[in-house]
Design a protein around this motif. Structure first.
Motif, short mmCIF file in Angstrom:
data_model
loop_
_atom_site.label_atom_id
_atom_site.label_comp_id
_atom_site.label_asym_id
_atom_site.label_seq_id
_atom_site.Cartn_x
_atom_site.Cartn_y
_atom_site.Cartn_z
N PHE B 68 66.41 27.16 -1.56
CA PHE B 68 65.13 27.68 -0.89
C PHE B 68 64.87 26.99 0.36
CE2 PHE B 68 61.14 25.32 -1.56
CZ PHE B 68 61.70 24.13 -2.10
N TYR B 69 65.57 26.09 0.86
CA TYR B 69 65.21 25.35 1.94
C TYR B 69 65.05 26.21 3.30
CZ TYR B 69 64.67 20.60 -0.01
OH TYR B 69 64.08 19.40 -0.86
N GLY B 70 66.03 27.10 3.22
CA GLY B 70 65.67 28.22 4.26
C GLY B 70 64.57 29.29 4.28
N VAL B 72 61.29 29.06 4.38
CA VAL B 72 60.16 28.94 5.14
C VAL B 72 60.54 29.22 6.64
CG1 VAL B 72 60.19 26.37 5.70
CG2 VAL B 72 58.25 27.54 6.06
N SER B 76 58.87 32.55 8.67
CA SER B 76 58.35 32.03 9.94
C SER B 76 58.85 33.17 11.06
CB SER B 76 58.51 30.54 10.31
OG SER B 76 58.28 30.48 11.62
N THR B 77 60.12 33.37 11.12
CA THR B 77 61.06 34.22 12.01
C THR B 77 60.19 35.77 11.73
OG1 THR B 77 62.73 32.67 12.11
CG2 THR B 77 63.11 34.92 12.57
N GLN B 102 53.73 24.50 4.39
CA GLN B 102 54.64 24.21 5.66
C GLN B 102 54.24 25.18 6.85
OE1 GLN B 102 56.91 21.70 6.03
NE2 GLN B 102 58.88 22.24 5.07
N LEU B 103 54.04 26.44 6.16
CA LEU B 103 53.65 27.55 7.23
C LEU B 103 52.48 27.12 7.88
CD1 LEU B 103 54.52 30.80 5.64
CD2 LEU B 103 56.10 29.80 7.46
#
Lengths: 304, 304
Positions: B68-70, B72, B76-77, B102-103
């Motif tokens: 899941f580290y991808g 955020v 965002s993209t 994070q966002l």
């Protein structure tokens, strides 16, 4: 004394097939630093053979995703690689809480000590110093709180010029520490022998300034004056100066003007907007203002 | 009715030059789903031409970084791409807070609605249903709370067999809805005409089960019985069964045993440990137990 800068990523906004967000690996005077850490940085580090264990200090300019979304993955990987050494992370206030929360919910169990240095000052400040290097912030002007970083080698202790020293039988080992520290020596006759006669010319300390992201901000010039290598963002070509102003980024010529007025030796451009397929024109435009300009590209190395 | 599964990443632990953490893109019955989202997934999506705007539902199996580290960065993209459509994110409790923090600190200003569905149950539950597809969790056994996901096509309304219907003048348009719904028709004579005579044979609904990460867990077999395609993790070869047990992962033969006992049509292995340079032996080992086994590889597509 040397600088070796490896570009890991140099594009803005989002990772794409051949576009990698900002990350740089700096070797300066035998110290090793990672600067910014967009998503995918750890893969770029492997691709360009950056030793993970060499990194003890990471500097994040600001908390836009393309400059730090790769941080948590890298810290987690350090844990998987059984890192034990302390790691220092410098960046804007807020970086600690968000990073540690991600690591906690992913139960990454990183066992090494992480020391966060959260920055809040709008003045340039000394944030790192050892016997080889010192590092200062370069407050920038972006949509969020942002710092560039100035890396400067420290002068080495002077080396003795034994040939010249042997011409003065009175000067002995007891004087060597003073000579290395740069002092003149006064003989028993009262004659003063200048330090420059007793020491070898030492190589000039080198310096590197990293400036991303920022609008055109001439007041950084005194801080980065005469650096050997300046990385300055140039998100847009000069015809989009209005867009640069609006988004608080810089154009090619604005970056070049900073380089020229700061009298730097070499300028490296990066942080290209995704709208440009061909970035060669970035170099051409900047060179109209500052000749010694190069383009950041993934894997490109700048050696001084 | 069809299934098209694109492997975006299929390696465990950390992203490497040619190793990409878990992510899959599933097209099933004209619905489009992203399953897991390790660091770098958005780049893999671009590489394999997955339309960003097609994704309205993301399913995260568990909160280890390689799954899941991808997320955020992708969210965002989506914001940068001016997404306005609602996005649904399914995953373990905790995912919402860490992602939104994070966002928030990266001021990503994603303006589209994000709906988080946080899972806590240890029983299989229906978490998504529309007119084309239903999705259930498959509770797995890993070091942290983990769910696999079972994607099943819904049967389409039956199509009328007009040739046969015309043989019964008494059957008229008023009956068609009942026939499409699968009902038999009773004539005025009392004769019952079976639905199968009045409808065309419809294609069998297809199903796909995603199971990563998990120790050998035979009690998932009733849930995934007879699926057309099963992705099951196989982190280790069978000689490391002790390590699999310790780390709550599976071996090749354990995955194959699940496939065999669940009577699935095809098994796809993945989540290979970084210790293996050559993964072809994963297939050989699994095929000793279950013949129709394939290997997940980045970019590989499984079509049914």
């Amino acid at each position: 004394m040397s600088i070796c800068l490896t570009i890991l990523g140099c594009h803005s906004a989002t990772p794409r097939i051949n576009a990698f967000p900002t990350a740089q690996y700096l070797e300066i005077n035998n110290r090793h630093f990672l600067i910014d850490c967009g998503e995918g940085t750890q893969r770029q580090m492997r691709k360009y053979k950056v030793g993970f264990s060499k990194i003890n200090h990471i500097f994040i300019s600001h908390l836009h995703g393309d400059h730090f979304y790769g941080l948590v993955g890298l810290l987690s990987t350090f844990g998987i690689l059984n890192r034990e050494k302390e790691l220092h992370i410098y960046g804007p206030k807020g970086i600690k809480k968000a990073t540690l929360l991600q690591l906690k919910i992913s139960q990454s169990h990183a066992k090494y000590p992480m020391v966060f240095h959260e920055l809040i000052s709008n003045e340039s400040e000394l944030i790192f110093e050892d016997d080889k290097v010192e590092i200062r912030t370069i407050p920038l002007d972006h949509r969020v709180y942002t710092n560039g970083y100035l890396f400067t080698e420290k002068e080495k202790p002077k080396k003795l010029n034994m040939l010249n020293i042997s011409g003065y039988p009175e000067i002995g080992k007891a004087d060597y520490l003073n000579i290395k520290a740069g002092k003149n020596i006064t003989l028993s006759t009262g004659e003063v022998v200048s330090n420059s006669e007793l020491t070898l010319p030492s190589s000039k300390p080198l310096s590197f300034a990293f400036c991303s992201d920022t609008s055109y901000k001439p007041d950084i010039i005194p801080t980065i004056k005469n650096v050997d290598l300046l990385y300055h963002e140039a998100t847009f070509l000069d015809d989009r100066i209005d867009l640069a102003k609006k988004t608080k980024h810089s154009t090619t010529k604005q970056a070049a003007r900073i380089a020229k007025e700061a009298n730097v030796n070499q300028l490296v451009l990066g942080h290209y907007s995704g709208r440009y397929k061909d970035i060669s024109i970035f170099k051409q435009e900047a060179q109209e203002v500052f000749k010694n300009t190069a383009l950041a590209e993934p894997g490109k190395i700048f050696n001084i």
